[in-house]
Design a protein around this motif. Sequence first.
Motif, PDB file in Angstrom:
ATOM      1  N   GLY A  22       7.855 -19.732  39.449  1.00  0.00           N
ATOM      2  CA  GLY A  22       7.850 -20.034  40.869  1.00  0.00           C
ATOM      3  C   GLY A  22       8.563 -21.335  41.180  1.00  0.00           C
ATOM      4  N   GLU A  23       8.623 -21.629  42.486  1.00  0.00           N
ATOM      5  CA  GLU A  23       9.296 -22.836  42.963  1.00  0.00           C
ATOM      6  C   GLU A  23       8.261 -23.911  43.275  1.00  0.00           C
ATOM      7  OE1 GLU A  23      11.254 -21.396  46.394  1.00  0.00           O
ATOM      8  OE2 GLU A  23      12.819 -20.312  45.303  1.00  0.00           O
ATOM      9  N   GLY A  24       8.617 -25.148  43.021  1.00  0.00           N
ATOM     10  CA  GLY A  24       7.723 -26.255  43.350  1.00  0.00           C
ATOM     11  C   GLY A  24       6.641 -26.460  42.308  1.00  0.00           C
ATOM     12  N   LYS A  25       5.750 -27.387  42.602  1.00  0.00           N
ATOM     13  CA  LYS A  25       4.687 -27.726  41.660  1.00  0.00           C
ATOM     14  C   LYS A  25       3.446 -26.859  41.844  1.00  0.00           C
ATOM     15  CE  LYS A  25       6.123 -32.577  41.289  1.00  0.00           C
ATOM     16  NZ  LYS A  25       5.700 -33.989  41.453  1.00  0.00           N
ATOM     17  N   GLN A  26       3.181 -26.420  43.066  1.00  0.00           N
ATOM     18  CA  GLN A  26       1.974 -25.648  43.336  1.00  0.00           C
ATOM     19  C   GLN A  26       2.299 -24.147  43.377  1.00  0.00           C
ATOM     20  OE1 GLN A  26       0.265 -27.174  46.923  1.00  0.00           O
ATOM     21  NE2 GLN A  26      -0.505 -29.027  45.951  1.00  0.00           N
ATOM     22  N   VAL A  27       2.460 -23.559  42.204  1.00  0.00           N
ATOM     23  CA  VAL A  27       2.706 -22.117  42.111  1.00  0.00           C
ATOM     24  C   VAL A  27       1.359 -21.392  42.206  1.00  0.00           C
ATOM     25  CG1 VAL A  27       3.605 -20.254  40.689  1.00  0.00           C
ATOM     26  CG2 VAL A  27       4.737 -22.488  40.682  1.00  0.00           C
ATOM     27  N   PRO A  28       1.188 -20.471  43.144  1.00  0.00           N
ATOM     28  CA  PRO A  28      -0.117 -19.792  43.301  1.00  0.00           C
ATOM     29  C   PRO A  28      -0.396 -18.823  42.160  1.00  0.00           C
ATOM     30  CG  PRO A  28       1.499 -18.799  44.754  1.00  0.00           C
ATOM     31  CD  PRO A  28       2.182 -19.990  44.125  1.00  0.00           C
ATOM     32  N   GLU A  29      -1.676 -18.615  41.857  1.00  0.00           N
ATOM     33  CA  GLU A  29      -2.056 -17.643  40.843  1.00  0.00           C
ATOM     34  C   GLU A  29      -1.905 -16.229  41.386  1.00  0.00           C
ATOM     35  OE1 GLU A  29      -6.869 -17.416  41.602  1.00  0.00           O
ATOM     36  OE2 GLU A  29      -6.092 -18.833  40.126  1.00  0.00           O
ATOM     37  N   VAL A  30      -1.739 -15.272  40.474  1.00  0.00           N
ATOM     38  CA  VAL A  30      -1.526 -13.878  40.838  1.00  0.00           C
ATOM     39  C   VAL A  30      -2.636 -13.033  40.218  1.00  0.00           C
ATOM     40  CG1 VAL A  30      -0.008 -11.869  40.608  1.00  0.00           C
ATOM     41  CG2 VAL A  30       0.963 -14.130  41.044  1.00  0.00           C
ATOM     42  N   HIS A  31      -3.218 -12.139  41.040  1.00  0.00           N
ATOM     43  CA  HIS A  31      -4.266 -11.231  40.574  1.00  0.00           C
ATOM     44  C   HIS A  31      -3.651  -9.857  40.310  1.00  0.00           C
ATOM     45  CE1 HIS A  31      -7.978 -13.644  41.824  1.00  0.00           C
ATOM     46  NE2 HIS A  31      -6.932 -14.421  42.034  1.00  0.00           N
ATOM     47  N   MET A  32      -3.907  -9.328  39.114  1.00  0.00           N
ATOM     48  CA  MET A  32      -3.369  -8.024  38.706  1.00  0.00           C
ATOM     49  C   MET A  32      -4.520  -7.035  38.527  1.00  0.00           C
ATOM     50  SD  MET A  32      -0.631  -9.336  35.851  1.00  0.00           S
ATOM     51  CE  MET A  32       0.198  -7.765  35.799  1.00  0.00           C
ATOM     52  N   THR A  33      -4.320  -5.790  38.984  1.00  0.00           N
ATOM     53  CA  THR A  33      -5.341  -4.754  38.830  1.00  0.00           C
ATOM     54  C   THR A  33      -4.693  -3.472  38.318  1.00  0.00           C
ATOM     55  OG1 THR A  33      -5.071  -4.112  41.155  1.00  0.00           O
ATOM     56  CG2 THR A  33      -6.845  -5.665  40.629  1.00  0.00           C
ATOM     57  N   GLY A  34      -5.518  -2.603  37.733  1.00  0.00           N
ATOM     58  CA  GLY A  34      -5.051  -1.324  37.212  1.00  0.00           C
ATOM     59  C   GLY A  34      -6.210  -0.569  36.596  1.00  0.00           C
ATOM     60  N   TYR A  35      -5.906   0.313  35.678  1.00  0.00           N
ATOM     61  CA  TYR A  35      -6.948   1.102  35.026  1.00  0.00           C
ATOM     62  C   TYR A  35      -6.443   1.596  33.678  1.00  0.00           C
ATOM     63  CZ  TYR A  35      -4.206   5.023  36.835  1.00  0.00           C
ATOM     64  OH  TYR A  35      -3.194   5.885  37.130  1.00  0.00           O
ATOM     65  N   PHE A  36      -7.386   1.928  32.802  1.00  0.00           N
ATOM     66  CA  PHE A  36      -7.052   2.497  31.505  1.00  0.00           C
ATOM     67  C   PHE A  36      -7.008   4.018  31.631  1.00  0.00           C
ATOM     68  CE2 PHE A  36      -8.947  -1.592  30.309  1.00  0.00           C
ATOM     69  CZ  PHE A  36      -7.953  -2.086  29.467  1.00  0.00           C
TER      70      PHE A  36
END
Length: 349
Positions: A85-99
């Motif tokens: 990402g750009e800058g110092k404060q890159v936001p976290e990302v939430h990932m979802t799915g299934y097996f």
Amino acid sequence: MAFWSSIVKPGKPCPYVPPPENMVLHVSQVSLLATAPKGQRVSVMLKQDADSDDKVAIATLISGSMDSISLDLFIDRYVEFSLLGEGKQVPEVHMTGYFAPPDDMPMGMMDEDEDEEFDGEGLGLEDEDDDPLHMNHFGGIPDQGEDSDDEGEDEDEDEDEDEDEDDEPGVTRRPHMTIEELKEEPKKQAAAKVKEAVAAASAKRAAEATPPAKAAKKPKEEPKTAVQEEKSGAGKPKVRRWDNGFEIHELAMGPPNGKLAKAGKKVSVSYVGRLKSNQKVFDQSKAFSFRLGVGEVIKGWDVGVEGMRVGDKRKLSCPPSLGYGTQGVKGTIPPNATLEFEVELLNVK
């Protein structure tokens, strides 16, 4: 199918280790939190080889305009997720799915070893002695080598013996099949038959969709979970209602032979979403795809889209329990809101 989720934080790789069970991971969605700075861009990177620094971007999110992206990514081995990402404060990302079981993986993703071990079981090719043409894995005839030359010689000998038998006097042999010459029907007659078949199929589907007439007996009390149906009058859509407030309005019917939307299938729809209280449009799309019945969308969609055929149009009235509940969506959907969606099914895969 088991639910899977993970949070990828900036500056820290997030490894995925496959489970010991024979399952594959299907990553279906990546999202930003509502607290992410508006306009912040972040890319989700995937590293396949632990000994290499090469990474590929699987999604790029923009806070405020593209906070969530649907994916259709199958993973059956160790990988690492990270953020760029750009800058110092890159936001976290939430990932979802299934097996999912390996059978759900798209063609071409199976290991080479598994392809080599395939013996045609289940395709009727187990006993090669019963079939004079031994098909290979791709449905073709294998290349003829030295063995096939020997077989060719044996076949030639058999043919010679057959010819000798045919030459015996007083013996008449009948062919195993009779080839008849088919006359092509006139184009007008063929077109008329097609129209009759389509009309018959439409009438059958309309008859199935019409609820049967009730017998003139003592009325029985329906269970509380029963679906209440309204008879459609002239110009009125058919309506089905549930006790929890959920409603399905049949607006239009597509072709009777259209593809059917079932749980587990990937469907594509166009829709317009409104708040029932003031009919304000809060979301719309001309082409949105998701896998039906696995929780990728709100519960009202999983229930309301199932059973549609390509070309069908429905209006879904979703109570809060089948929508966004008591929390709603900040700035878009208020808490405890009843939502209305006009949905048209475009495709089923």
